[in-house]
Scaffold this motif. Sequence first.
Motif, short mmCIF file in Angstrom:
data_model
loop_
_atom_site.label_atom_id
_atom_site.label_comp_id
_atom_site.label_asym_id
_atom_site.label_seq_id
_atom_site.Cartn_x
_atom_site.Cartn_y
_atom_site.Cartn_z
N GLN A 52 -1.93 -21.77 0.28
CA GLN A 52 -3.06 -22.40 -0.41
C GLN A 52 -4.11 -22.85 0.63
O GLN A 52 -3.77 -23.47 1.63
CB GLN A 52 -2.60 -23.60 -1.23
CG GLN A 52 -3.67 -24.16 -2.15
CD GLN A 52 -3.11 -25.25 -3.05
OE1 GLN A 52 -2.83 -26.36 -2.57
NE2 GLN A 52 -2.94 -24.96 -4.33
N TYR A 53 -5.35 -22.51 0.34
CA TYR A 53 -6.46 -22.88 1.24
C TYR A 53 -7.40 -23.81 0.49
O TYR A 53 -7.84 -23.50 -0.63
CB TYR A 53 -7.20 -21.63 1.71
CG TYR A 53 -6.37 -20.73 2.59
CD1 TYR A 53 -6.37 -20.87 3.98
CD2 TYR A 53 -5.56 -19.74 2.04
CE1 TYR A 53 -5.61 -20.05 4.79
CE2 TYR A 53 -4.79 -18.91 2.84
CZ TYR A 53 -4.82 -19.08 4.21
OH TYR A 53 -4.05 -18.26 5.02
N HIS A 54 -7.73 -24.94 1.14
CA HIS A 54 -8.59 -25.94 0.52
C HIS A 54 -9.95 -25.95 1.21
O HIS A 54 -10.04 -26.00 2.44
CB HIS A 54 -7.96 -27.33 0.62
CG HIS A 54 -8.82 -28.43 0.08
ND1 HIS A 54 -8.99 -28.65 -1.27
CD2 HIS A 54 -9.58 -29.36 0.72
CE1 HIS A 54 -9.82 -29.67 -1.45
NE2 HIS A 54 -10.19 -30.12 -0.25
N PHE A 55 -11.00 -25.88 0.42
CA PHE A 55 -12.37 -25.97 0.92
C PHE A 55 -13.02 -27.20 0.28
O PHE A 55 -13.20 -27.25 -0.94
CB PHE A 55 -13.17 -24.71 0.58
CG PHE A 55 -12.64 -23.47 1.26
CD1 PHE A 55 -13.14 -23.07 2.49
CD2 PHE A 55 -11.63 -22.71 0.67
CE1 PHE A 55 -12.64 -21.93 3.13
CE2 PHE A 55 -11.14 -21.57 1.30
CZ PHE A 55 -11.64 -21.18 2.53
N ASN A 56 -13.35 -28.22 1.12
CA ASN A 56 -13.95 -29.43 0.57
C ASN A 56 -15.47 -29.27 0.42
O ASN A 56 -16.03 -28.19 0.66
CB ASN A 56 -13.60 -30.66 1.44
CG ASN A 56 -14.12 -30.51 2.87
OD1 ASN A 56 -15.10 -29.80 3.13
ND2 ASN A 56 -13.46 -31.19 3.81
N LYS A 57 -16.12 -30.35 0.03
CA LYS A 57 -17.56 -30.32 -0.24
C LYS A 57 -18.35 -29.83 0.97
O LYS A 57 -19.22 -28.96 0.86
CB LYS A 57 -18.02 -31.74 -0.63
CG LYS A 57 -19.50 -31.86 -0.95
CD LYS A 57 -19.83 -33.29 -1.32
CE LYS A 57 -21.32 -33.46 -1.55
NZ LYS A 57 -21.66 -34.87 -1.88
N GLU A 58 -18.01 -30.37 2.16
CA GLU A 58 -18.72 -29.98 3.37
C GLU A 58 -18.50 -28.50 3.70
O GLU A 58 -19.42 -27.81 4.16
CB GLU A 58 -18.26 -30.85 4.56
CG GLU A 58 -18.72 -32.32 4.49
CD GLU A 58 -17.96 -33.13 3.46
OE1 GLU A 58 -16.83 -32.74 3.10
OE2 GLU A 58 -18.50 -34.17 3.00
N ASP A 59 -17.28 -28.01 3.45
CA ASP A 59 -16.98 -26.60 3.69
C ASP A 59 -17.85 -25.71 2.82
O ASP A 59 -18.42 -24.71 3.29
CB ASP A 59 -15.50 -26.29 3.39
CG ASP A 59 -14.55 -27.01 4.34
OD1 ASP A 59 -14.93 -27.23 5.51
OD2 ASP A 59 -13.43 -27.34 3.91
N LEU A 60 -17.95 -26.05 1.54
CA LEU A 60 -18.74 -25.24 0.61
C LEU A 60 -20.23 -25.30 0.96
O LEU A 60 -20.94 -24.29 0.86
CB LEU A 60 -18.51 -25.70 -0.83
CG LEU A 60 -17.09 -25.48 -1.38
CD1 LEU A 60 -16.98 -26.00 -2.81
CD2 LEU A 60 -16.70 -24.01 -1.32
N GLN A 61 -20.69 -26.48 1.41
CA GLN A 61 -22.10 -26.60 1.82
C GLN A 61 -22.38 -25.71 3.03
O GLN A 61 -23.43 -25.06 3.11
CB GLN A 61 -22.43 -28.06 2.13
CG GLN A 61 -22.53 -28.94 0.88
CD GLN A 61 -22.66 -30.43 1.21
OE1 GLN A 61 -22.29 -30.87 2.31
NE2 GLN A 61 -23.18 -31.20 0.27
N GLU A 62 -21.43 -25.66 3.96
CA GLU A 62 -21.57 -24.82 5.15
C GLU A 62 -21.58 -23.34 4.76
O GLU A 62 -22.35 -22.53 5.31
CB GLU A 62 -20.42 -25.11 6.12
CG GLU A 62 -20.51 -24.35 7.43
CD GLU A 62 -21.76 -24.64 8.25
OE1 GLU A 62 -22.26 -23.69 8.90
OE2 GLU A 62 -22.25 -25.79 8.20
N ILE A 63 -20.73 -22.98 3.78
CA ILE A 63 -20.68 -21.58 3.31
C ILE A 63 -22.00 -21.21 2.65
O ILE A 63 -22.53 -20.10 2.83
CB ILE A 63 -19.48 -21.39 2.35
CG1 ILE A 63 -18.19 -21.35 3.19
CG2 ILE A 63 -19.62 -20.10 1.53
CD1 ILE A 63 -16.92 -21.50 2.38
N LEU A 64 -22.60 -22.14 1.89
CA LEU A 64 -23.91 -21.88 1.27
C LEU A 64 -24.98 -21.65 2.34
O LEU A 64 -25.85 -20.79 2.20
CB LEU A 64 -24.31 -23.04 0.35
CG LEU A 64 -23.58 -23.10 -1.00
CD1 LEU A 64 -23.90 -24.40 -1.72
CD2 LEU A 64 -23.97 -21.90 -1.87
N LYS A 65 -24.90 -22.42 3.44
CA LYS A 65 -25.85 -22.21 4.55
C LYS A 65 -25.70 -20.82 5.12
O LYS A 65 -26.69 -20.14 5.44
CB LYS A 65 -25.62 -23.26 5.64
CG LYS A 65 -26.15 -24.65 5.34
CD LYS A 65 -25.89 -25.56 6.53
CE LYS A 65 -26.19 -27.02 6.19
NZ LYS A 65 -25.82 -27.92 7.31
#
Length: 295
Positions: free
Chosen positions: A275-288
Amino acid sequence: MQDYLVRGVASDGSFRIFAARTTNTVEEARIRHNCWPVATAALGRTMTAALLMGANLKGEDILSIRVLGDGPLGAVLVTANAKGQVRGYVQEPQIHLPSTPEGKLPVGAAVGKGHLHITRDLGLKEPFTGSVELVSGEIAEDIAHYLTTSEQTPSAVSLGVLVDTDNSVLAAGGLWLQLLPGTSDEVLDILERNLSQLPHLSSLIKDGKTPEDIIQRVTQDIEIKILESMPVGFSCQCSRERLENLLIGIGKEEVSAMLEEEGQAEINCHFCAEQYHFNKEDLQEILKRIDQKQA
């Protein structure tokens, strides 16, 4: 005890033979997917078959086996490579069916009727896929039927998984005998006699017999050469980096929706249940990263 596979050939070149002990490999898959006994047996047999066939691959080649039946287990999907690495999962790992009158796990009934698909990705433009109808759903018979009819390679296949009362794997392994053109009637008769006298693979492995011992029993009275012995085991190629790239690939709209609705993302790998967890900051970085890619 380390799982491993042994590959041999008749001295006269009339057949190839492969044998493997896969007890720890199947037990790891059972634990990762929380399989109940019948699913453990179906998945373990398929993984062992993939390792045996994978021993014929080269370099970065990949072999995939899909067992698609209409029984309660659903699909069984396994991939293996030339390095002795295998991974796999069963769609419905927690089902229970009564044992057969002989006291065996009802793998055939759990798999049901359907098709077996085997794909070889040899690094060419298009992978090669062959398909056959399932003969019994017991896996070994189905693999042998596929090899004989789809690949014109007459074969004997034996696969075994023995599950203990606490659901753990006591023993697992397999054998693949691949006949080559020009096999004499005398050699065929000897092989048929030896195979008919061979106990269940899982019983032999439970009793401490090695892949070499199994090959010796099958080829008794025939001269053979052992070509290779290699470790095998459960191995998945998933990683956080790969899943980040997957999220980038699904696009800005989908990732933005995850961020707004959940504020995070949980992604499970089907093959290994990691299982891999992506938090809010991770998703924001992916959007960048998506914006940079599109710029």
